[in-house]
Enzyme design. Structure first.
Site, PDB file in Angstrom:
ATOM      1  N   GLY A 184      19.469  38.794  31.573  1.00  0.00           N
ATOM      2  CA  GLY A 184      19.551  39.536  32.820  1.00  0.00           C
ATOM      3  C   GLY A 184      18.301  39.251  33.617  1.00  0.00           C
ATOM      4  N   HIS A 185      18.459  38.562  34.726  1.00  0.00           N
ATOM      5  CA  HIS A 185      17.291  38.206  35.526  1.00  0.00           C
ATOM      6  C   HIS A 185      17.319  38.969  36.844  1.00  0.00           C
ATOM      7  CE1 HIS A 185      17.057  34.209  33.126  1.00  0.00           C
ATOM      8  NE2 HIS A 185      16.519  35.215  32.500  1.00  0.00           N
ATOM      9  N   THR A 186      16.280  39.742  37.064  1.00  0.00           N
ATOM     10  CA  THR A 186      16.222  40.545  38.285  1.00  0.00           C
ATOM     11  C   THR A 186      15.375  39.827  39.321  1.00  0.00           C
ATOM     12  OG1 THR A 186      16.278  42.482  36.869  1.00  0.00           O
ATOM     13  CG2 THR A 186      15.702  42.858  39.172  1.00  0.00           C
TER      14      THR A 186
ATOM     15  N   GLN B 188      16.059  34.565  27.734  1.00  0.00           N
ATOM     16  CA  GLN B 188      15.424  35.188  26.565  1.00  0.00           C
ATOM     17  C   GLN B 188      13.970  34.702  26.431  1.00  0.00           C
ATOM     18  OE1 GLN B 188      18.805  33.718  25.712  1.00  0.00           O
ATOM     19  NE2 GLN B 188      19.487  35.571  26.670  1.00  0.00           N
TER      20      GLN B 188
ATOM     21  N   LYS C  46      10.676  36.329  34.104  1.00  0.00           N
ATOM     22  CA  LYS C  46      10.839  34.897  34.435  1.00  0.00           C
ATOM     23  C   LYS C  46      11.518  34.724  35.781  1.00  0.00           C
ATOM     24  CE  LYS C  46      13.190  34.337  30.633  1.00  0.00           C
ATOM     25  NZ  LYS C  46      12.931  35.597  29.923  1.00  0.00           N
ATOM     26  N   GLY C  47      12.496  35.613  36.069  1.00  0.00           N
ATOM     27  CA  GLY C  47      13.295  35.495  37.288  1.00  0.00           C
ATOM     28  C   GLY C  47      12.435  35.392  38.526  1.00  0.00           C
TER      29      GLY C  47
ATOM     30  N   ARG D  93      19.256  49.550  27.805  1.00  0.00           N
ATOM     31  CA  ARG D  93      18.535  50.180  26.692  1.00  0.00           C
ATOM     32  C   ARG D  93      17.040  50.256  27.010  1.00  0.00           C
ATOM     33  NH1 ARG D  93      20.231  46.458  21.664  1.00  0.00           N
ATOM     34  NH2 ARG D  93      20.176  44.871  23.278  1.00  0.00           N
TER      35      ARG D  93
ATOM     36  N   VAL E   7       1.457  41.314  40.405  1.00  0.00           N
ATOM     37  CA  VAL E   7       0.862  42.657  40.500  1.00  0.00           C
ATOM     38  C   VAL E   7       1.849  43.658  41.099  1.00  0.00           C
ATOM     39  CG1 VAL E   7      -1.553  41.907  40.575  1.00  0.00           C
ATOM     40  CG2 VAL E   7      -0.231  41.963  42.696  1.00  0.00           C
TER      41      VAL E   7
ATOM     42  N   ASP F 232      12.686  39.147  28.796  1.00  0.00           N
ATOM     43  CA  ASP F 232      12.349  40.160  29.815  1.00  0.00           C
ATOM     44  C   ASP F 232      10.917  40.047  30.318  1.00  0.00           C
ATOM     45  OD1 ASP F 232      14.913  41.345  29.294  1.00  0.00           O
ATOM     46  OD2 ASP F 232      14.031  42.263  27.526  1.00  0.00           O
TER      47      ASP F 232
ATOM     48  N   THR G  82      18.282  35.509  19.005  1.00  0.00           N
ATOM     49  CA  THR G  82      19.551  35.168  19.622  1.00  0.00           C
ATOM     50  C   THR G  82      20.037  33.848  18.989  1.00  0.00           C
ATOM     51  OG1 THR G  82      20.746  34.998  21.720  1.00  0.00           O
ATOM     52  CG2 THR G  82      18.557  33.947  21.621  1.00  0.00           C
TER      53      THR G  82
ATOM     54  N   THR H 198      23.450  42.116  22.228  1.00  0.00           N
ATOM     55  CA  THR H 198      23.920  42.651  23.513  1.00  0.00           C
ATOM     56  C   THR H 198      25.442  42.812  23.512  1.00  0.00           C
ATOM     57  OG1 THR H 198      24.082  40.416  24.381  1.00  0.00           O
ATOM     58  CG2 THR H 198      22.011  41.586  24.776  1.00  0.00           C
TER      59      THR H 198
HETATM   60  P1  IMP Z   1      22.408  38.424  21.358  1.00  0.00           P
HETATM   61  O1  IMP Z   1      21.738  37.359  22.146  1.00  0.00           O
HETATM   62  O2  IMP Z   1      23.299  39.302  22.216  1.00  0.00           O
HETATM   63  O3  IMP Z   1      23.114  37.887  20.153  1.00  0.00           O
HETATM   64  O4  IMP Z   1      21.284  39.423  20.790  1.00  0.00           O
HETATM   65  C1  IMP Z   1      20.340  39.005  19.802  1.00  0.00           C
HETATM   66  C2  IMP Z   1      18.975  39.637  20.066  1.00  0.00           C
HETATM   67  O5  IMP Z   1      18.427  39.080  21.248  1.00  0.00           O
HETATM   68  C3  IMP Z   1      19.002  41.148  20.300  1.00  0.00           C
HETATM   69  O6  IMP Z   1      17.814  41.717  19.766  1.00  0.00           O
HETATM   70  C4  IMP Z   1      18.987  41.283  21.800  1.00  0.00           C
HETATM   71  O7  IMP Z   1      18.453  42.521  22.218  1.00  0.00           O
HETATM   72  C5  IMP Z   1      18.090  40.125  22.181  1.00  0.00           C
HETATM   73  N1  IMP Z   1      18.346  39.592  23.513  1.00  0.00           N
HETATM   74  C6  IMP Z   1      19.371  38.810  23.904  1.00  0.00           C
HETATM   75  N2  IMP Z   1      19.259  38.494  25.209  1.00  0.00           N
HETATM   76  C7  IMP Z   1      18.138  39.074  25.637  1.00  0.00           C
HETATM   77  C8  IMP Z   1      17.457  39.066  26.905  1.00  0.00           C
HETATM   78  O8  IMP Z   1      17.869  38.448  27.889  1.00  0.00           O
HETATM   79  N3  IMP Z   1      16.293  39.772  26.958  1.00  0.00           N
HETATM   80  C9  IMP Z   1      15.779  40.424  25.875  1.00  0.00           C
HETATM   81  N4  IMP Z   1      16.376  40.441  24.684  1.00  0.00           N
HETATM   82  C10 IMP Z   1      17.542  39.773  24.567  1.00  0.00           C
END
Ligand code: IMP
Length: 430
Positions: free
Chosen positions: A40-42, A225, A16-17, A308, A419, A13, A240, A130
């Site tokens: 999730g890339h915005t 990630q 990067k997007g 979240r 900014v 988060d 992850t 997730t």
């Molecule tokens: P998973 O990738 O769904 O197995 O989640 C494993 C961990 O990585 C958890 O703490 C998620 O919240 C975190 N996570 C997975 N993808 C993202 C992402 O794109 N951004 C931030 N945290 C992520």
């Protein structure tokens, strides 16, 4: 630009997007190499905001071809839906502009059910995944039972493999986790349907990119990630299941070292994290509300995939230095500097203390991070809105000092500062 790689230098988060969006204007190919729809890339372009989970963010640039590499795990329903969203926004998505590696792996409802069952069984120790089936899909890949995208080219073989896959996962669900089994029939039907819709997009992505690079084309590899969520190098086990670091771009696309150019780490001007796990510089006071926002704006600190609220804290330069090392970063992009306006003092973690001892570096990387207390350096903050500033010299002196201190602590230049959320709200350096 030969093969440039963009990765998250924190816990994901990082924004990067939008950095990808900026660089993709000059790229011939944009490539995803890891993760799945947990990302999730915005990307905001004018009044349109795209939330992309699988398709590279660079795909919104008409001149670039987007690819998904072998390192990615794909939920085909999510992918097809995203393709539709882009099409309805007037962005062409066809096999000339978009390809998927035959060696990527598929995610199914059985993977998702297993993810949920595993998290429930972990109880207090849950990872906070997730719930997108990421871990189980990579587990099957590593155990050599994965459903590779290439199987979709052979419907009979695909049918048999799908059937066996659901039955195999059902044994785990029922016997081990005492959860409800998945009915294989509708899954098989659904996935055969996806196969017929996606078959023309399946390609040898490695070969495609190799040929392009040899012809002098530019490829932008887009990490999902962040470094601290990397399976090997992150805050294990709160990570992850993929390789989120820059070397993962090579294995996740099927390319060697030959063409690597810029390796860019994206970091926020502060620290955030979603899900469980250690976070030494986390704050929960009024400053946290300032950093997180209230959720009213799309750029507030609430997860793109899960919604979240993100945990927030001060910038941790020990972890950032670590990210420079494990990624081989040669530059940083610093996002959300504007959010720090009005906070005083600003704090940067420059070391840790544990058991009466001081640590400038972590003896075992981010392992057992929970035992360390941050040591802070305070810097003066600045007042006023900096969102309209586009030139380095126009930033308040305290903002420049903050950025320069980060460079100094990490030993890597900051080449871009954002900014604000809009495409043009950046201060870029030559
Ligand atoms: P998973 O990738 O769904 O197995 O989640 C494993 C961990 O990585 C958890 O703490 C998620 O919240 C975190 N996570 C997975 N993808 C993202 C992402 O794109 N951004 C931030 N945290 C992520």
């Amino acid at each position: 630009m030969p093969l440039d790689i963009i990765v998250g230098a924190q816990w994901g988060d990082e924004g990067k997007g939008r950095v990808v969006d900026l660089l993709a204007q000059r790229a011939d190919f944009t490539a995803r190499f890891n993760g799945g729809d947990n990302a999730g890339h915005t990307v905001t372009v004018g009044k349109q905001t795209f939330k992309l989970h699988l398709i590279p963010s660079g795909s919104i640039h008409p001149q670039s071809v987007s690819v998904i590499g072998n390192g990615v795990v794909i939920h085909p329903a999510v992918l097809l839906q995203e393709m539709e969203v882009l099409r309805s926004a007037g962005i062409p998505v066809n096999p000339q502009r978009f390809r998927i590696s035959f060696a990527a792996n598929l995610i199914t409802p059985a993977h998702r059910a297993l993810d949920a069952a595993q998290e429930a069984a972990r109880g207090q120790d849950k990872i906070g995944t997730t719930l997108r089936g990421i871990g189980p899909a990579y587990t099957e890949k590593v155990s050599r039972a994965g459903l590779r995208v290439g199987l979709m080219l052979d419907p009979d073989l695909f049918r048999t493999n799908l059937q066996m896959h659901v039955e195999r996962i059902n044994r785990w669900l029922v016997d081990f986790y005492h959860a409800e089994p998945i009915d294989p029939k509708p899954v098989v039907q659904e996935y055969l349907g996806y196969a017929s819709q996606l078959k023309d997009y399946i390609a040898d992505v490695s070969g495609l990119l190799w040929d392009a690079l040899k012809r002098g084309k530019c490829v932008l590899a887009e990490g999902a990630q962040g470094t601290l969520l990397d399976l090997d190098h992150g805050t294990y086990p709160f990570v992850t299941s993929s390789s989120t670091v820059a070397p993962g771009a090579l294995t996740g696309l099927g390319l060697g070292f030959s063409f690597v150019g810029r390796v860019i780490g994206v970091t926020k001007a502060f620290q955030t994290r979603v899900g469980s796990g250690p976070f030494p510089t986390e704050i929960i006071d009024d400053f946290a509300i300032h950093l997180r926002g209230t959720g009213e704006n799309p750029w507030d600190e609430f997860g793109t995939t899960t919604g979240r609220p993100r945990r927030v804290g001060w910038l941790d330069s020990v972890l950032l230095r670590y990210a420079v090392r494990v990624n081989g970063l040669n530059e940083l992009a610093l996002t959300k500097l504007d959010i720090l306006s009005g906070l005083n003092p600003l704090r940067i973690c420059t070391g840790y203390r544990s058991g009466g001892q001081y640590f400038a570096e972590l003896p075992f990387g981010p392992d057992n991070l929970a035992q360390y207390d941050p040591v802070y350096e305070d810097l003066p903050g600045w007042e006023g809105d900096i969102r309209s500033i586009r030139r380095w010299e126009d930033l308040p002196a305290q903002a420049r000092a903050y950025v320069l201190r980060i460079e100094e602590l990490c030993g890597v230049p900051v080449r871009l500062v954002s900014v604000g959320p809009e495409r043009e709200q950046v201060v870029e350096f030559a």
